[in-house]
Design a protein around this motif. Structure first.
Motif, PDB file in Angstrom:
ATOM      1  N   GLU A 151       1.395  -1.681  -6.301  1.00 22.26           N
ATOM      2  CA  GLU A 151       0.514  -0.861  -5.466  1.00 22.26           C
ATOM      3  C   GLU A 151      -0.245  -1.735  -4.465  1.00 22.26           C
ATOM      4  O   GLU A 151      -0.338  -1.396  -3.273  1.00 22.26           O
ATOM      5  CB  GLU A 151      -0.483  -0.077  -6.326  1.00 22.26           C
ATOM      6  CG  GLU A 151       0.135   0.992  -7.194  1.00 22.26           C
ATOM      7  CD  GLU A 151       0.731   0.465  -8.501  1.00 22.26           C
ATOM      8  OE1 GLU A 151       0.455  -0.705  -8.888  1.00 22.26           O
ATOM      9  OE2 GLU A 151       1.504   1.206  -9.124  1.00 22.26           O
ATOM     10  N   ALA A 152      -0.776  -2.866  -4.936  1.00 24.16           N
ATOM     11  CA  ALA A 152      -1.529  -3.765  -4.052  1.00 24.16           C
ATOM     12  C   ALA A 152      -0.605  -4.388  -3.006  1.00 24.16           C
ATOM     13  O   ALA A 152      -0.976  -4.515  -1.842  1.00 24.16           O
ATOM     14  CB  ALA A 152      -2.220  -4.853  -4.870  1.00 24.16           C
ATOM     15  N   ILE A 153       0.591  -4.764  -3.418  1.00 25.18           N
ATOM     16  CA  ILE A 153       1.562  -5.343  -2.476  1.00 25.18           C
ATOM     17  C   ILE A 153       1.962  -4.299  -1.441  1.00 25.18           C
ATOM     18  O   ILE A 153       2.026  -4.587  -0.244  1.00 25.18           O
ATOM     19  CB  ILE A 153       2.798  -5.883  -3.232  1.00 25.18           C
ATOM     20  CG1 ILE A 153       2.403  -7.029  -4.150  1.00 25.18           C
ATOM     21  CG2 ILE A 153       3.874  -6.325  -2.245  1.00 25.18           C
ATOM     22  CD1 ILE A 153       3.482  -7.446  -5.138  1.00 25.18           C
ATOM     23  N   ALA A 154       2.210  -3.080  -1.897  1.00 24.21           N
ATOM     24  CA  ALA A 154       2.607  -1.988  -0.993  1.00 24.21           C
ATOM     25  C   ALA A 154       1.557  -1.754   0.070  1.00 24.21           C
ATOM     26  O   ALA A 154       1.879  -1.573   1.256  1.00 24.21           O
ATOM     27  CB  ALA A 154       2.849  -0.711  -1.793  1.00 24.21           C
ATOM     28  N   GLU A 155       0.308  -1.762  -0.334  1.00 28.95           N
ATOM     29  CA  GLU A 155      -0.783  -1.558   0.624  1.00 28.95           C
ATOM     30  C   GLU A 155      -0.809  -2.674   1.667  1.00 28.95           C
ATOM     31  O   GLU A 155      -1.022  -2.427   2.846  1.00 28.95           O
ATOM     32  CB  GLU A 155      -2.116  -1.502  -0.127  1.00 28.95           C
ATOM     33  CG  GLU A 155      -3.279  -1.115   0.752  1.00 28.95           C
ATOM     34  CD  GLU A 155      -4.545  -0.939  -0.069  1.00 28.95           C
ATOM     35  OE1 GLU A 155      -5.585  -1.466   0.372  1.00 28.95           O
ATOM     36  OE2 GLU A 155      -4.490  -0.278  -1.126  1.00 28.95           O
ATOM     37  N   GLU A 156      -0.552  -3.887   1.226  1.00 25.73           N
ATOM     38  CA  GLU A 156      -0.612  -5.030   2.146  1.00 25.73           C
ATOM     39  C   GLU A 156       0.569  -5.076   3.120  1.00 25.73           C
ATOM     40  O   GLU A 156       0.411  -5.455   4.267  1.00 25.73           O
ATOM     41  CB  GLU A 156      -0.682  -6.334   1.340  1.00 25.73           C
ATOM     42  CG  GLU A 156      -1.134  -7.494   2.188  1.00 25.73           C
ATOM     43  CD  GLU A 156      -1.561  -8.691   1.353  1.00 25.73           C
ATOM     44  OE1 GLU A 156      -1.425  -9.805   1.887  1.00 25.73           O
ATOM     45  OE2 GLU A 156      -2.025  -8.524   0.216  1.00 25.73           O
ATOM     46  N   VAL A 157       1.767  -4.667   2.667  1.00 21.79           N
ATOM     47  CA  VAL A 157       2.945  -4.760   3.543  1.00 21.79           C
ATOM     48  C   VAL A 157       3.277  -3.470   4.273  1.00 21.79           C
ATOM     49  O   VAL A 157       4.119  -3.465   5.172  1.00 21.79           O
ATOM     50  CB  VAL A 157       4.195  -5.256   2.771  1.00 21.79           C
ATOM     51  CG1 VAL A 157       3.967  -6.626   2.195  1.00 21.79           C
ATOM     52  CG2 VAL A 157       4.649  -4.268   1.723  1.00 21.79           C
ATOM     53  N   GLY A 158       2.651  -2.370   3.882  1.00 17.13           N
ATOM     54  CA  GLY A 158       2.890  -1.112   4.580  1.00 17.13           C
ATOM     55  C   GLY A 158       4.108  -0.355   4.095  1.00 17.13           C
ATOM     56  O   GLY A 158       4.770   0.337   4.867  1.00 17.13           O
ATOM     57  N   LEU A 159       4.417  -0.454   2.814  1.00 18.05           N
ATOM     58  CA  LEU A 159       5.507   0.313   2.210  1.00 18.05           C
ATOM     59  C   LEU A 159       4.939   1.147   1.063  1.00 18.05           C
ATOM     60  O   LEU A 159       3.807   0.940   0.633  1.00 18.05           O
ATOM     61  CB  LEU A 159       6.582  -0.628   1.643  1.00 18.05           C
ATOM     62  CG  LEU A 159       7.454  -1.385   2.626  1.00 18.05           C
ATOM     63  CD1 LEU A 159       8.319  -2.393   1.882  1.00 18.05           C
ATOM     64  CD2 LEU A 159       8.327  -0.419   3.418  1.00 18.05           C
ATOM     65  N   SER A 160       5.754   2.042   0.533  1.00 22.36           N
ATOM     66  CA  SER A 160       5.338   2.796  -0.649  1.00 22.36           C
ATOM     67  C   SER A 160       5.455   1.900  -1.876  1.00 22.36           C
ATOM     68  O   SER A 160       6.191   0.911  -1.877  1.00 22.36           O
ATOM     69  CB  SER A 160       6.222   4.034  -0.833  1.00 22.36           C
ATOM     70  OG  SER A 160       7.533   3.635  -1.200  1.00 22.36           O
TER      71      SER A 160
END
Length: 161
Positions: free
Chosen positions: A24-33
């Motif tokens: 979830e944290a990675i998704a927020e940072e890279v702009g993916l789900s």
């Protein structure tokens, strides 16, 4: 192995710096789900691009504070020497890394030990169990200046950064 796109590179950069982050944290940072990040991480692991996710432990806190950089010369006419040593070294926890190199020595090993006497014991075992090693040249690390295994992932336009 397929080419890495920008998202893969961004994800790899993030997990190299902190592999405990949630999808979830990675998704927020890279702009993916979150599910897209999970699928990409799964593929990166299955393809062997992510080789391991480990804890980096403070050597001093564990009683193994010393590091030795060891150059080794192997027999030139023994073509199996490198393979034999590689298989043996994989089982030795105090030998952290081994590189086959050009120059005055054939192999460079990074070895950890409690103290100089412990390293001397390790070196004696290396020589006794690997007769294909003719000579060892040892440097004692006085201080860590930089430690890391981070692989730069930019597209090649970041030289010097």
């Amino acid at each position: 192995m397929e080419n890495l796109d920008r998202f893969d590179r961004d994800i790899l950069d993030i997990v190299q710096r902190n592999c405990q982050l949630t999808a979830e944290a990675i998704a927020e940072e890279v702009g993916l789900s979150t599910s897209a990040v999970q699928r990409r991480l799964k593929r990166l692991r299955e393809d062997g691009i992510i080789k391991a996710e480990i804890a980096v432990v403070d050597r001093k806190a564990t009683g193994t504070p010393m590091v030795f950089i060891v150059g080794m010369e192997i027999e030139r006419d023994n073509y199996d020497a490198l393979a034999k040593f590689r298989l043996w070294a994989e089982k030795q926890d105090h030998i952290q890394q081994v590189y086959y190199v050009t120059g005055a020595v054939d192999l460079i090993a990074i070895v950890t030990a409690r103290d100089v006497e412990h390293y001397d014991d390790i070196a004696a075992v290396i020589m006794a169990e690997n007769p294909q090693i003719r000579r060892m040249h040892t440097n004692v690390v006085l201080r860590d200046v930089k430690l890391g295994l981070l692989v730069p992932l930019a597209d090649g336009d970041d030289a010097g950064r």
